[in-house]
Write an enzyme that holds these catalytic residues in place. Structure first.
Site, PDB file in Angstrom:
ATOM      1  N   LEU A  24      -3.448  48.068   3.147  1.00 57.89           N
ATOM      2  CA  LEU A  24      -4.283  48.065   1.947  1.00 57.89           C
ATOM      3  C   LEU A  24      -4.268  46.721   1.232  1.00 57.89           C
ATOM      4  O   LEU A  24      -5.251  46.311   0.627  1.00 57.89           O
ATOM      5  CB  LEU A  24      -3.807  49.150   0.969  1.00 57.89           C
ATOM      6  CG  LEU A  24      -3.888  50.600   1.451  1.00 57.89           C
ATOM      7  CD1 LEU A  24      -3.250  51.526   0.430  1.00 57.89           C
ATOM      8  CD2 LEU A  24      -5.339  50.996   1.690  1.00 57.89           C
ATOM      9  N   LYS A 142      -4.245  43.910 -18.049  1.00 57.65           N
ATOM     10  CA  LYS A 142      -5.528  43.256 -17.802  1.00 57.65           C
ATOM     11  C   LYS A 142      -6.325  44.174 -16.885  1.00 57.65           C
ATOM     12  O   LYS A 142      -5.753  45.068 -16.237  1.00 57.65           O
ATOM     13  CB  LYS A 142      -5.322  41.885 -17.143  1.00 57.65           C
ATOM     14  CG  LYS A 142      -4.547  41.929 -15.829  1.00 57.65           C
ATOM     15  CD  LYS A 142      -4.340  40.524 -15.272  1.00 57.65           C
ATOM     16  CE  LYS A 142      -3.533  40.568 -13.975  1.00 57.65           C
ATOM     17  NZ  LYS A 142      -3.349  39.215 -13.403  1.00 57.65           N
ATOM     18  N   THR A 180      -0.741  36.966 -18.147  1.00 54.81           N
ATOM     19  CA  THR A 180      -1.856  36.249 -17.547  1.00 54.81           C
ATOM     20  C   THR A 180      -2.568  35.490 -18.655  1.00 54.81           C
ATOM     21  O   THR A 180      -2.869  36.063 -19.693  1.00 54.81           O
ATOM     22  CB  THR A 180      -2.804  37.242 -16.849  1.00 54.81           C
ATOM     23  OG1 THR A 180      -2.072  37.887 -15.799  1.00 54.81           O
ATOM     24  CG2 THR A 180      -4.001  36.542 -16.249  1.00 54.81           C
TER      25      THR A 180
END
Length: 431
Positions: A24, A142, A180
């Site tokens: 994946l 996020k 981030t």
């Protein structure tokens, strides 16, 4: 030893329980496979972590923290950890398989209607508030870390940068800067200690803005300008946002954490309560049809952030940019005069004349090189108290000569003042 080797030891099924399917996603330290529990038929996302790589990178404590957090947090809007297994060389995390992809993919298509954005936001705040009640602070919220199941229900994922209340220092605050860039709170940048819950609220405010506006509130191609905007809380809502949503976003993106709204206050706000969140039961992971070889993908965001510096690391040592003019950039928490002194020392040993001010240093080589006399500019920007960004660039001269000087002399001389990737990536211990 690979995954297939481990399977062979168990007659083709890992630990006699999990059959592996397609890959994946992957990162530096782990791979994620689709795995099926042969006893129950339930599909899982199996994260296979390479122990040796994690130990070599000094990240075993971080790995243990992520597992501890996921075991603590059981909520309908948080990706569930089903089981943890281990062998001599691998750690296996069987997690809820969320097939709908990232909220980022939905958000990137443009602004959402307020009722749709509110639905996702209600689920996000419900999950975040629950985590905070358990003393867990995500620290990297996020849209890329928010997954959607096939029914459109939101799932918070990737707790690799999370912190626990146990990590608070004596001042009651967290001190490791991580996250981030576009979603990180200003007090995290300042590195003077921060409340993990208030920092998460800021990130949720950025997410809500993105859902409603279709773009980032503090986006700027120049990272220095972006951090200045974040530090000031300098953003503008687009005209199509309702007055109530504007008020809520403004209270969440308050650069002063002491006056910033809390999750409890968010849930009491009129905009949040315009339509009640859909009720869900604390059920185990949804059993999906046996589409074992479908094409959905799942990324390994936490490991990418830590290992590939996609998070709050301006650069592990220097960031090299291939531009019309060569530039180097690094972050530091050292005083400007310390940075200037280091640059001055190495410059004088290599026959550079030094012209300096409080925020700028100019290096001029006495003799001409291959083309003309080499001149280098060093600019120092104060993004926030105790947080500087330094840019080094060539003004005149040969780029090869400039690159050699930076690589052989400037980098080694500044290694002690550069903000390291271990600190920036959140690997550093809170204690």
């Amino acid at each position: 030893m690979g995954v297939r080797s481990e399977e062979k030891k168990c007659g083709g099924v890992l630990h006699g329980k999990y059959e592996f399917g397609r890959l994946l996603g992957y990162g530096t330290f782990a791979k994620v496979y689709l795995a099926r529990n042969v006893r129950t038929g339930r599909n899982s996302a199996m994260k296979v972590v390479d122990k040796e790589k994690v130990i070599r990178a000094g990240m075993m404590e971080q790995m243990k923290r992520e597992i501890s957090v996921m075991r603590m947090v059981h909520h309908p809007n948080v990706v569930e950890l089903h089981e943890v297994m281990a062998s001599k060389s691998k750690i296996y995390l069987a997690m809820e398989f969320v097939r709908g992809g990232e909220l980022f993919a939905r958000a990137s298509r443009g602004p959402m209607r307020e009722d749709s954005a509110r639905n996702y936001f209600q689920q996000l705040i419900s999950a975040v508030d629950f985590c905070h009640s358990r003393g867990v602070y995500h620290r990297d919220l996020k849209p890329e870390n928010l997954l959607l199941d096939v029914e459109g229900n939101l799932k918070v994922a990737d707790f690799g940068l999370s912190a626990l209340s146990d990590h608070l220092r004596q001042d009651g605050l967290l001190h490791t800067a991580c996250g981030t860039p576009a979603y990180v709170a200003p007090e995290v940048i300042g590195r003077k200690g921060y409340d993990g819950a208030k920092a998460d609220v800021w990130s949720c405010g950025v997410i809500l803005f993105v859902l409603l506006a279709g773009y980032l509130p503090f986006h700027d191609t120049n990272v220095i300008s972006m951090y200045r905007k974040i530090h000031r809380g300098d953003f503008k809502c687009p005209p199509w946002l309702s007055p109530e949503s504007r008020r809520l976003i403004t209270r969440m993106l308050d650069p002063n954490p002491s006056t910033r709204i809390s999750t409890e206050q968010i849930m009491d706000s009129s905009w949040f309560n315009k339509s009640a969140p859909r009720k869900k039961t604390m059920a185990t992971a949804k059993e999906y049809p046996p589409e074992f070889e479908s094409n959905e993908t799942e990324t390994l965001n936490a490991f990418h952030i830590i290992s590939l510096s996609e998070g709050f690391d301006l650069s592990p040592l220097f960031e090299e940019k291939k531009m019309e003019r060569e530039e180097l950039r690094f972050a530091t928490t050292m005083p400007a005069n310390s940075v200037v002194s280091k640059i001055e020392e190495v410059a004088k040993t290599k026959d550079f004349a030094v012209k300096k001010t409080e925020t700028c240093v100019r290096l001029v080589r006495a003799e001409s090189g291959r083309k003309e006399r080499l001149e280098i500019a060093v600019d120092i920007f104060t993004v926030a108290p105790s947080f500087l960004v330094v840019e080094v660039k060539i003004c005149v001269g040969d780029t090869v000569e400039y690159s050699q000087f930076c690589r052989k002399h400037l980098r080694p001389a500044l290694k002690d003042v550069v903000w390291s990737s271990a600190t920036a990536g959140g690997v550093e211990s809170e204690n």
